[in-house]
Design a protein around this motif. Structure first.
Motif, mmCIF file in Angstrom:
data_model
loop_
_atom_site.group_PDB
_atom_site.id
_atom_site.type_symbol
_atom_site.label_atom_id
_atom_site.label_comp_id
_atom_site.label_asym_id
_atom_site.label_seq_id
_atom_site.Cartn_x
_atom_site.Cartn_y
_atom_site.Cartn_z
ATOM 1 N N LEU A 35 0.842 -1.202 0.000
ATOM 2 C CA LEU A 35 0.000 0.000 0.000
ATOM 3 C C LEU A 35 0.874 1.246 0.000
ATOM 4 O O LEU A 35 1.800 1.361 0.799
ATOM 5 C CB LEU A 35 -0.881 0.028 1.253
ATOM 6 C CG LEU A 35 -1.623 1.356 1.541
ATOM 7 C CD1 LEU A 35 -2.712 1.623 0.505
ATOM 8 C CD2 LEU A 35 -2.213 1.345 2.953
ATOM 9 N N THR A 36 0.579 2.187 -0.900
ATOM 10 C CA THR A 36 1.254 3.484 -0.904
ATOM 11 C C THR A 36 0.223 4.562 -0.576
ATOM 12 O O THR A 36 -0.834 4.616 -1.215
ATOM 13 C CB THR A 36 1.875 3.762 -2.291
ATOM 14 O OG1 THR A 36 2.767 2.703 -2.622
ATOM 15 C CG2 THR A 36 2.651 5.071 -2.285
ATOM 16 N N LEU A 37 0.538 5.371 0.407
ATOM 17 C CA LEU A 37 -0.361 6.451 0.826
ATOM 18 C C LEU A 37 0.316 7.773 0.497
ATOM 19 O O LEU A 37 1.397 8.066 1.011
ATOM 20 C CB LEU A 37 -0.626 6.332 2.328
ATOM 21 C CG LEU A 37 -1.510 7.406 2.970
ATOM 22 C CD1 LEU A 37 -2.915 7.385 2.384
ATOM 23 C CD2 LEU A 37 -1.573 7.194 4.492
ATOM 24 N N ILE A 38 -0.303 8.561 -0.383
ATOM 25 C CA ILE A 38 0.276 9.838 -0.826
ATOM 26 C C ILE A 38 -0.582 10.982 -0.294
ATOM 27 O O ILE A 38 -1.773 11.044 -0.595
ATOM 28 C CB ILE A 38 0.336 9.937 -2.364
ATOM 29 C CG1 ILE A 38 0.912 8.647 -2.970
ATOM 30 C CG2 ILE A 38 1.155 11.146 -2.799
ATOM 31 C CD1 ILE A 38 0.877 8.633 -4.491
ATOM 32 N N LEU A 39 0.030 11.865 0.465
ATOM 33 C CA LEU A 39 -0.704 12.960 1.105
ATOM 34 C C LEU A 39 -0.041 14.288 0.808
ATOM 35 O O LEU A 39 1.177 14.351 0.616
ATOM 36 C CB LEU A 39 -0.696 12.760 2.627
ATOM 37 C CG LEU A 39 -1.202 11.428 3.160
ATOM 38 C CD1 LEU A 39 -0.974 11.351 4.665
ATOM 39 C CD2 LEU A 39 -2.668 11.220 2.827
ATOM 40 N N ASP A 40 -0.843 15.365 0.796
ATOM 41 C CA ASP A 40 -0.210 16.674 0.876
ATOM 42 C C ASP A 40 -0.049 17.013 2.367
ATOM 43 O O ASP A 40 -0.542 16.279 3.239
ATOM 44 C CB ASP A 40 -0.986 17.741 0.096
ATOM 45 C CG ASP A 40 -2.288 18.141 0.762
ATOM 46 O OD1 ASP A 40 -2.682 17.503 1.753
ATOM 47 O OD2 ASP A 40 -2.924 19.089 0.279
ATOM 48 N N GLN A 41 0.660 18.092 2.651
ATOM 49 C CA GLN A 41 0.959 18.380 4.057
ATOM 50 C C GLN A 41 -0.303 18.602 4.888
ATOM 51 O O GLN A 41 -0.355 18.249 6.059
ATOM 52 C CB GLN A 41 1.888 19.596 4.161
ATOM 53 C CG GLN A 41 3.338 19.199 3.869
ATOM 54 C CD GLN A 41 4.303 20.370 3.966
ATOM 55 O OE1 GLN A 41 3.902 21.509 4.056
ATOM 56 N NE2 GLN A 41 5.585 20.063 3.945
ATOM 57 N N GLU A 42 -1.326 19.172 4.276
ATOM 58 C CA GLU A 42 -2.558 19.390 5.029
ATOM 59 C C GLU A 42 -3.218 18.069 5.425
ATOM 60 O O GLU A 42 -3.634 17.899 6.565
ATOM 61 C CB GLU A 42 -3.527 20.258 4.217
ATOM 62 C CG GLU A 42 -3.028 21.703 4.099
ATOM 63 C CD GLU A 42 -4.076 22.615 3.464
ATOM 64 O OE1 GLU A 42 -3.862 23.824 3.462
ATOM 65 O OE2 GLU A 42 -5.110 22.100 2.973
ATOM 66 N N ALA A 43 -3.286 17.152 4.487
ATOM 67 C CA ALA A 43 -3.910 15.861 4.803
ATOM 68 C C ALA A 43 -3.079 15.080 5.814
ATOM 69 O O ALA A 43 -3.595 14.219 6.537
ATOM 70 C CB ALA A 43 -4.109 15.042 3.529
ATOM 71 N N ALA A 44 -1.779 15.389 5.865
ATOM 72 C CA ALA A 44 -0.884 14.704 6.801
ATOM 73 C C ALA A 44 -0.745 15.443 8.121
ATOM 74 O O ALA A 44 -0.017 14.998 9.012
ATOM 75 C CB ALA A 44 0.499 14.540 6.162
ATOM 76 N N SER A 45 -1.467 16.539 8.274
ATOM 77 C CA SER A 45 -1.178 17.451 9.398
ATOM 78 C C SER A 45 -1.457 16.841 10.769
ATOM 79 O O SER A 45 -0.876 17.256 11.766
ATOM 80 C CB SER A 45 -1.943 18.768 9.230
ATOM 81 O OG SER A 45 -3.333 18.503 9.111
ATOM 82 N N GLU A 46 -2.318 15.842 10.832
ATOM 83 C CA GLU A 46 -2.587 15.248 12.154
ATOM 84 C C GLU A 46 -1.644 14.092 12.471
ATOM 85 O O GLU A 46 -1.733 13.465 13.519
ATOM 86 C CB GLU A 46 -4.042 14.793 12.260
ATOM 87 C CG GLU A 46 -5.004 15.959 12.081
ATOM 88 C CD GLU A 46 -6.342 15.750 12.771
ATOM 89 O OE1 GLU A 46 -6.487 14.770 13.521
ATOM 90 O OE2 GLU A 46 -7.237 16.571 12.543
ATOM 91 N N LEU A 47 -0.756 13.797 11.551
ATOM 92 C CA LEU A 47 0.144 12.656 11.760
ATOM 93 C C LEU A 47 1.452 13.088 12.411
ATOM 94 O O LEU A 47 2.247 12.240 12.807
ATOM 95 C CB LEU A 47 0.482 11.979 10.429
ATOM 96 C CG LEU A 47 -0.701 11.585 9.554
ATOM 97 C CD1 LEU A 47 -0.200 10.914 8.284
ATOM 98 C CD2 LEU A 47 -1.651 10.655 10.298
ATOM 99 N N THR A 48 1.672 14.364 12.555
ATOM 100 C CA THR A 48 2.981 14.895 12.919
ATOM 101 C C THR A 48 3.693 14.126 14.024
ATOM 102 O O THR A 48 4.862 13.779 13.897
ATOM 103 C CB THR A 48 2.897 16.379 13.349
ATOM 104 O OG1 THR A 48 1.935 17.012 12.511
ATOM 105 C CG2 THR A 48 4.243 17.057 13.225
ATOM 106 N N ASN A 49 2.983 13.837 15.074
ATOM 107 C CA ASN A 49 3.681 13.217 16.201
ATOM 108 C C ASN A 49 3.796 11.703 16.077
ATOM 109 O O ASN A 49 4.322 11.041 16.953
ATOM 110 C CB ASN A 49 2.984 13.576 17.503
ATOM 111 C CG ASN A 49 3.035 15.067 17.733
ATOM 112 O OD1 ASN A 49 4.046 15.692 17.468
ATOM 113 N ND2 ASN A 49 1.930 15.650 18.190
ATOM 114 N N GLN A 50 3.247 11.179 15.022
ATOM 115 C CA GLN A 50 3.220 9.716 14.922
ATOM 116 C C GLN A 50 4.298 9.157 14.011
ATOM 117 O O GLN A 50 4.467 7.944 13.927
ATOM 118 C CB GLN A 50 1.854 9.268 14.408
ATOM 119 C CG GLN A 50 0.737 9.767 15.290
ATOM 120 C CD GLN A 50 -0.488 8.899 15.145
ATOM 121 O OE1 GLN A 50 -0.428 7.810 14.595
ATOM 122 N NE2 GLN A 50 -1.601 9.366 15.667
ATOM 123 N N ASN A 51 4.947 9.986 13.260
ATOM 124 C CA ASN A 51 5.918 9.427 12.312
ATOM 125 C C ASN A 51 7.310 9.997 12.529
ATOM 126 O O ASN A 51 7.653 11.006 12.017
ATOM 127 C CB ASN A 51 5.475 9.704 10.878
ATOM 128 C CG ASN A 51 4.319 8.841 10.511
ATOM 129 O OD1 ASN A 51 4.495 7.657 10.235
ATOM 130 N ND2 ASN A 51 3.107 9.402 10.542
#
Lengths: 242, 242, 242, 242
Positions: free
Chosen positions: C226-242
């Motif tokens: 699986l490849t998940l492609i996001l822009d920074q806004e869609a990824a904005s809630e992931l910050t502390n998880q990766n």
């Protein structure tokens, strides 16, 4: 190249069977080209009881990589007749799974294979002269795809083929058909097997010597996925090299 | 072989970039061997802004397939220096992703590649004489793995290489190193690209003519997964063949 | 899962284009299922000029993974009409390369895909409610293959679909068709892309939270590729998880 | 899913052996996770004489997918001890080919597998309660990677495990370790086998029923490459469904 040396013909045949049966168990369509002749006899004996009556092997499609038509005969040529006797018949393989190469369709063999997704594996033997499939020293060009070989003047070849048709030279055709080096190299996996002292010298030359059209099977060294299965006798000249 | 003809150098370079960037996006380790020289200049210009600063490309490992050491110099040889100028430097590729082939390690190149899972793709150009990597007509044997080429007496080659080191012949080494045909054929995907009128004749010979050591790249016809990318000028002699 | 975060919609679309164009460049048959809607608009704009008029992409076959028929209309349903407007039309894709899923053939979709070698890649977007393809929270069962969804009583869904057919509720059908989770998971590569703040919460839940039928796309976490492609806004809630 | 039904335990074991031996014959590194327990006993008996003393199988690396440490013991836990007795010992597998999962390294199991190229195949059995590996109904979450299972209060589980350590409850640990559904689904090929009447009901539910965490192995239906091998007894409830 993966080199597998087993102690005898029985063990060599078992290893070849494992490779074929393992691949055949995949769930997708599997395209195999397999060899006729003496080398695979024990292999097919091992496979038949494990293949016969198994609906889960109906995903396997079989191809022959060469054919010598029998003059005056309607049915299969020498190769398919032999494969039918050794394997397709005893294992009850359905007609829909067989894709014979013959005098009527050799010109479309490469296109049909490509359309079907390509060959997953070709099982081949090697001749004492270094030939593979119908690619003999003297007429083999590495760049050839499936082609017709004119043997109208090749007396030695004609006599050797006559032995397959009750010694009757008039049944030997003027040309036969074979996948060329380029067609063979297009397969995803090549398996070559050989047994016996009489193959020891050519095995060394073909797979551990120079790549040259004079030893047609030497080209197979360059395939990215080649498995070479030998019994100890066929491997006997390799001792100091591995 | 998959033949791709694009209208010009720009479009050809874009197609090559798509193939590389697509492969690099896989989640597993990806091993690439890429070419130095003039042909890939625009390709690397397209790639750099799409690769620089992208942690998601850290799965990509880079190899060079040949190297000409610079006499009296400590750092990279001619090939890696060029790759570094065109791509590794501008794209900020980390040292851990670079696996230089050089005079100290060419004898283990094939073993190291095998241990790393093999090359997924090799991007190559073709010389007007039919060479690929350092496999030149005259000294190329199809059966060679990575090898050293003695150029101590090859005056023409020495002069051509001198141009890469400020015209200083004393910086040209006595031998250079290249992956041989067997090493190259072991990769999973080969991509060859060529542009311009001056390549039209050799492209026709190498990929639509006889397989012969006199035209080293003709062997690549036999790879099961070869992509040939040309601009219209390099394809101009193929018109009647496709 | 491979996570790719790009700075904006343009860069996200370019990365998706690279993955598609790279795969399409293979020489074998390539089977793609691609998404309609808003997310892929820029992607198709990037692809059209690189695909239009290219015979070397005729190996690519296109599938839609869901379809909403338009009541009283003869031609394509909403999905294929949209794909045709965005991509198939402008890129001049030949009819032979299109394999529409519709009300007449949904029951054989999975069998036809298997026969064709399976899907190589599915490109999907994610809904703010966690749906993928037509697999909505409320009616999705992970074990479903291609199925019909009865929306005769689903007023909210009917109104939302009416917007696609000039606001005319009488053109909205009583059922639509979608590949189910089991059918989607059978593909070799899944690519999901998302952009914008409004997707940030669901992206976090679906791909970094619990696997549950209440968030249908959470099942995609379990796909081996699986490849998940996001822009920074869609990824904005992931910050502390990766 | 590929469904293979064989007449009895012997034939089922032979088919599983073919699949393993076929894969192991590839020339690249092969990563296998294999199961301990009763189901594979005959399988390992078939494999041992074909694997022992074969240098050409040194490309195969073995992993266990769960482990129950033995309290107060220095060596292997219950799973590796059992695998060692049945297969690694008799087949003389070298230490370098073994990659035990245990209490010291379970937290890096997924990362180490990814670094090694991922698992090519996992061979598993199914429990009468639908568990696979250590993923039992009650505590299984589909989204879990390798995890520790607290069994300090699970009296039934503790008693069942005591049977593996001479009935000595004090040797049963407070937690054991297992690859979770997400880790298992990441493998390229899953092979599940089952024999006997006592498995017939769960086989039907798990592979032909709903996907639910209450029947952990039901998730395996969604893997793109699953082979299910049954004897006729284990398949006896499927009769009307296939």
């Amino acid at each position: 190249m993966k080199l597998i040396v087993e102690k005898d013909y029985e063990a060599m045949s078992q290893v070849a069977a494992n490779i074929l049966l393992g691949l055949m168990s995949e769930s997708r369509r599997v395209n195999l080209a397999i060899t006729a002749g003496n080398t695979p006899k024990r292999l097919y004996e091992i496979m038949v009881p494990q293949v016969k009556g198994r609906p889960y092997f109906e995903n396997v499609h079989y191809y022959n990589f060469d054919e010598i038509p029998i003059v005056g005969s309607q049915g299969y040529g020498i190769t398919m007749r032999n494969l039918n006797d050794l394997y397709f018949g005893p294992a009850n393989i359905k007609k829909e799974q067989l894709h014979p190469l013959d005098e009527t369709n050799w010109q479309t063999q490469d296109a049909r294979l490509k359309e079907a997704g390509g060959l997953d594996l070709i099982l081949m033997g090697i001749g004492a002269d270094g030939h593979f499939c119908g690619n003999m020293p003297g007429w083999t060009k590495f760049g050839s795809e499936t082609y017709a070989v004119d043997i109208s003047d090749a007396d030695e070849a004609r006599e050797s083929l006559a032995a397959e048709v009750d010694g009757n030279l008039s049944k030997v055709p003027n040309e036969f058909y074979t996948m060329g080096p380029k067609s063979v190299m297009a397969a995803k996996h090549l398996v070559m097997f050989a047994n016996g002292k009489k193959k020891a010298a050519i095995v060394k030359k073909a797979f551990f010597g120079e790549v040259t059209e004079d030893i047609p099977s030497s080209i197979l060294q360059l395939h990215p996925n080649l498995t070479l299965i030998l019994d100890q006798e066929a491997a006997s000249e390799l001792t100091n090299q591995n």
